[in-house]
Design a protein around this motif. Structure first.
Motif, PDB file in Angstrom:
ATOM      1  N   GLY A 180       0.804  -1.218   0.000  1.00  0.00           N
ATOM      2  CA  GLY A 180       0.000   0.000   0.000  1.00  0.00           C
ATOM      3  C   GLY A 180       0.835   1.265   0.000  1.00  0.00           C
ATOM      4  N   LEU A 181       2.073   1.155  -0.503  1.00  0.00           N
ATOM      5  CA  LEU A 181       2.991   2.293  -0.494  1.00  0.00           C
ATOM      6  C   LEU A 181       3.268   2.834  -1.896  1.00  0.00           C
ATOM      7  N   GLN A 182       2.366   2.539  -2.860  1.00  0.00           N
ATOM      8  CA  GLN A 182       2.636   2.941  -4.246  1.00  0.00           C
ATOM      9  C   GLN A 182       2.762   4.449  -4.416  1.00  0.00           C
ATOM     10  N   ASP A 183       2.086   5.234  -3.541  1.00  0.00           N
ATOM     11  CA  ASP A 183       2.181   6.689  -3.652  1.00  0.00           C
ATOM     12  C   ASP A 183       3.551   7.207  -3.233  1.00  0.00           C
ATOM     13  N   LYS A 184       4.273   6.387  -2.469  1.00  0.00           N
ATOM     14  CA  LYS A 184       5.585   6.812  -1.966  1.00  0.00           C
ATOM     15  C   LYS A 184       6.734   6.090  -2.658  1.00  0.00           C
ATOM     16  N   ILE A 185       6.388   5.340  -3.723  1.00  0.00           N
ATOM     17  CA  ILE A 185       7.396   4.463  -4.336  1.00  0.00           C
ATOM     18  C   ILE A 185       8.608   5.237  -4.849  1.00  0.00           C
ATOM     19  N   THR A 186       8.386   6.410  -5.439  1.00  0.00           N
ATOM     20  CA  THR A 186       9.512   7.188  -5.979  1.00  0.00           C
ATOM     21  C   THR A 186      10.493   7.555  -4.875  1.00  0.00           C
ATOM     22  N   ASP A 187       9.955   8.074  -3.767  1.00  0.00           N
ATOM     23  CA  ASP A 187      10.825   8.457  -2.647  1.00  0.00           C
ATOM     24  C   ASP A 187      11.513   7.246  -2.039  1.00  0.00           C
ATOM     25  N   LEU A 189      12.229   4.311  -3.442  1.00  0.00           N
ATOM     26  CA  LEU A 189      13.240   3.757  -4.343  1.00  0.00           C
ATOM     27  C   LEU A 189      14.490   4.623  -4.373  1.00  0.00           C
ATOM     28  N   ARG A 190      14.317   5.936  -4.261  1.00  0.00           N
ATOM     29  CA  ARG A 190      15.485   6.819  -4.212  1.00  0.00           C
ATOM     30  C   ARG A 190      16.331   6.537  -2.970  1.00  0.00           C
ATOM     31  N   VAL A 191      15.665   6.251  -1.860  1.00  0.00           N
ATOM     32  CA  VAL A 191      16.382   5.924  -0.624  1.00  0.00           C
ATOM     33  C   VAL A 191      17.086   4.574  -0.766  1.00  0.00           C
ATOM     34  N   ILE A 192      16.363   3.579  -1.300  1.00  0.00           N
ATOM     35  CA  ILE A 192      16.943   2.240  -1.492  1.00  0.00           C
ATOM     36  C   ILE A 192      18.178   2.314  -2.382  1.00  0.00           C
ATOM     37  N   ASP A 193      18.102   3.180  -3.385  1.00  0.00           N
ATOM     38  CA  ASP A 193      19.209   3.314  -4.339  1.00  0.00           C
ATOM     39  C   ASP A 193      20.511   3.757  -3.662  1.00  0.00           C
ATOM     40  N   LYS A 194      20.402   4.344  -2.445  1.00  0.00           N
ATOM     41  CA  LYS A 194      21.585   4.844  -1.738  1.00  0.00           C
ATOM     42  C   LYS A 194      22.146   3.843  -0.728  1.00  0.00           C
ATOM     43  N   ILE A 195      21.589   2.629  -0.686  1.00  0.00           N
ATOM     44  CA  ILE A 195      21.945   1.698   0.390  1.00  0.00           C
ATOM     45  C   ILE A 195      23.434   1.358   0.425  1.00  0.00           C
ATOM     46  N   ASP A 196      24.059   1.267  -0.763  1.00  0.00           N
ATOM     47  CA  ASP A 196      25.498   0.961  -0.803  1.00  0.00           C
ATOM     48  C   ASP A 196      26.330   2.110  -0.250  1.00  0.00           C
ATOM     49  N   LYS A 197      25.822   3.329  -0.376  1.00  0.00           N
ATOM     50  CA  LYS A 197      26.580   4.508   0.062  1.00  0.00           C
ATOM     51  C   LYS A 197      26.374   4.820   1.547  1.00  0.00           C
ATOM     52  N   ILE A 198      25.129   4.684   2.029  1.00  0.00           N
ATOM     53  CA  ILE A 198      24.836   5.158   3.392  1.00  0.00           C
ATOM     54  C   ILE A 198      24.581   4.029   4.385  1.00  0.00           C
ATOM     55  N   GLY A 199      24.376   2.802   3.894  1.00  0.00           N
ATOM     56  CA  GLY A 199      24.187   1.670   4.802  1.00  0.00           C
ATOM     57  C   GLY A 199      22.729   1.425   5.166  1.00  0.00           C
ATOM     58  N   VAL A 200      22.454   0.222   5.705  1.00  0.00           N
ATOM     59  CA  VAL A 200      21.085  -0.225   5.995  1.00  0.00           C
ATOM     60  C   VAL A 200      20.418   0.645   7.061  1.00  0.00           C
ATOM     61  N   ASP A 201      21.141   0.961   8.158  1.00  0.00           N
ATOM     62  CA  ASP A 201      20.530   1.717   9.260  1.00  0.00           C
ATOM     63  C   ASP A 201      20.076   3.101   8.806  1.00  0.00           C
ATOM     64  N   ALA A 202      20.911   3.760   7.997  1.00  0.00           N
ATOM     65  CA  ALA A 202      20.551   5.094   7.503  1.00  0.00           C
ATOM     66  C   ALA A 202      19.348   5.016   6.559  1.00  0.00           C
ATOM     67  N   VAL A 203      19.278   3.933   5.758  1.00  0.00           N
ATOM     68  CA  VAL A 203      18.125   3.735   4.871  1.00  0.00           C
ATOM     69  C   VAL A 203      16.852   3.565   5.700  1.00  0.00           C
ATOM     70  N   LYS A 204      16.931   2.757   6.769  1.00  0.00           N
ATOM     71  CA  LYS A 204      15.764   2.559   7.645  1.00  0.00           C
ATOM     72  C   LYS A 204      15.287   3.891   8.218  1.00  0.00           C
ATOM     73  N   GLU A 205      16.243   4.691   8.668  1.00  0.00           N
ATOM     74  CA  GLU A 205      15.918   5.986   9.272  1.00  0.00           C
ATOM     75  C   GLU A 205      15.215   6.903   8.277  1.00  0.00           C
ATOM     76  N   GLU A 206      15.724   6.927   7.031  1.00  0.00           N
ATOM     77  CA  GLU A 206      15.108   7.782   6.005  1.00  0.00           C
ATOM     78  C   GLU A 206      13.708   7.300   5.650  1.00  0.00           C
ATOM     79  N   LEU A 207      13.524   5.975   5.621  1.00  0.00           N
ATOM     80  CA  LEU A 207      12.208   5.423   5.294  1.00  0.00           C
ATOM     81  C   LEU A 207      11.186   5.791   6.355  1.00  0.00           C
ATOM     82  N   VAL A 208      11.586   5.727   7.619  1.00  0.00           N
ATOM     83  CA  VAL A 208      10.692   6.122   8.711  1.00  0.00           C
ATOM     84  C   VAL A 208      10.298   7.593   8.567  1.00  0.00           C
TER      85      VAL A 208
END
Length: 438
Positions: A180-187, A189-208
């Motif tokens: 049910g997150l299709q309205d936020k998919i662009t944002d 996916l942009r966060v997921i795309d940074k996972i190699d650079k910023i790490g899993v914990d930072a990705v979790k924080e941005e998603l929240v």
């Protein structure tokens, strides 16, 4: 006559000029890419660098539009091409009645973007693209051919081991629809795309921060963490038990493409399914690709692309799906050159230099003409500097052979062939020279 006002020579920032050794190496790389494109049946296309602005800007917006070089010539509003895809869309829409589909084209040429110039980023740069365009539909197996071409190119370029990463946008879109997150998919996916650079914990924080619940954040991280062989990733996706139709179509396509990549001759250790790839958020609709040089991961993707639903929707109502890849040749060359990976050895394409020594020029000129007729790159010296300066010139330029013609050689109807690599020489007929150098 007044005094000449001299202008200090300079090259604009963001534009690349190379010295001879580098230019020869750049051309060698470009030639390898072109060879592999043509070997796979892609047809060359060279569109104009300048187009009517309304054509190039039909789909543009945001950052792209800000970067375009646009100007008026008289009353005509003109822009310089910023990629090869938009001109391809115009070309296919314009000539659809004359083209045979699927239409396979390649384009290697300069494109222009008024970006803020910085190290490794250019305003004028070469892109090397291929696309396969279908008429109404395009079989998914075409998506499996692209990695085989990437593999052939980077294997021959020989920059060390590399990995072709593949994913499917339908898998991503379907998964987020299920949450049910299709309205936020662009944002997201942009966060997921940074996972190699910023790490899993930072990705979790941005998603929240995007108001994604903790339970959904965990599901997203578990989803993109599915790893293993191609078969294991597909099995892991199937085991999620997601009923979303788009997701399941994507998993099926990903499985098919993965299976046939190997049939196209790409060894399994050169490609992998990577569920974090989220490129082309507003463009790609199916398979997506990124290629990483394993020893130079900081360069990012050196060849990327994917599947799209409709190439020319802004120019025609005809449905024209396609799949394509692009190599940013200028950026790739610059960054590898800076890293010391590219070591150009030649500053000239010449294989032989003909040096006449105080003789009539008929035979020396005929000699260089004969060499060229037989496909041997050669030049002739006309200034009478003497032997030593001409040998020094050949050495400095890296010309492997010098052909000396003096009175003795002229009388015998032969030439003296000097091998500059090992400093040996022998008296030969021109036919013998041709056979030796070929």
């Amino acid at each position: 006559m007044g005094e000449i006002k001299r202008v200090k020579p300079r090259t604009l920032s963001g534009f690349m000029e190379l010295l001879p050794k580098e230019q020869i190496e750049f051309n060698r790389m470009k030639g390898i890419i072109e060879h592999h494109y043509e070997r796979a049946g892609f047809i060359p296309l060279d569109t104009p660098i300048i187009e009517a602005s309304e054509i190039l800007l039909a789909k543009a917006g945001g950052e792209t539009e800000k970067q375009i070089y646009r100007f008026l010539k008289g009353d005509t509003d003109l822009s310089m091409r910023f990629d090869h895809t938009v001109p391809l869309a115009k070309y296919v829409a314009l000539h659809q009645g004359e083209l045979t589909f699927p239409y396979k084209r390649y384009a290697i040429g300069k494109v222009y973007r008024g970006e803020r110039p910085q190290k490794g980023r250019f305003r004028e740069f070469y892109q090397a693209d291929i696309d396969i365009i279908g008429d109404g539909k395009l079989d998914i197996i075409n998506d499996a051919e692209m990695p085989s071409i990437i593999y052939g190119i980077f294997k021959e370029l020989d920059f060390g081991p590399f990995t072709i990463r593949i994913n499917n946008r339908k898998v991503l879109s379907g998964f987020f629809e299920e949450l049910g997150l299709q309205d936020k998919i662009t944002d997201i996916l942009r966060v997921i795309d940074k996972i190699d650079k910023i790490g899993v914990d930072a990705v979790k924080e941005e998603l929240v921060n995007f108001e994604v619940s903790n339970s959904d954040v965990e599901k997203i991280i578990n989803f993109i963490s599915i790893k293993g062989s191609q078969e294991e990733v597909i099995k892991g996706l199937e085991n999620l038990g997601i009923q979303n139709e788009l997701f399941n179509v994507g998993v099926k396509e990903l499985g098919e493409v993965s299976k046939y990549i190997e049939a196209f001759g790409v060894p399994k250790d050169y490609y992998e399914i990577d569920l974090t790839i989220a490129r082309g958020l507003d463009y790609y609709t199916g398979t997506v690709y990124e290629t990483i040089l394993n020893d130079y991961k900081s360069l990012g993707s050196v060849c990327s692309g994917g599947r799209y639903d409709n190439l020319a929707e802004y120019y025609t109502n005809k449905q024209l799906p396609g799949v394509g890849i692009s190599i940013g040749l200028t950026r790739l060359f610059y960054q590898l050159n800076e890293a010391g990976v590219i070591k150009g050895k030649e500053s000239t394409p010449l294989k032989a230099l003909v040096v006449p020594m105080d003789v009539e020029l008929d035979m020396p000129i005929k000699t260089v003409a004969t060499l060229r007729e037989n496909g041997i790159s050669s030049s002739i010296v006309f200034d009478k500097k003497g032997m030593k300066p001409n040998l020094n010139y050949a050495n400095k330029e890296g010309i492997p052979y010098v052909i000396i013609i003096g009175e003795t050689e002229l009388n015998e109807g032969k030439v003296m062939l000097k091998d500059m690599t090992n400093s040996t020489q022998e008296l030969l007929t021109i036919e013998e020279v041709v056979n030796k150098l070929k």
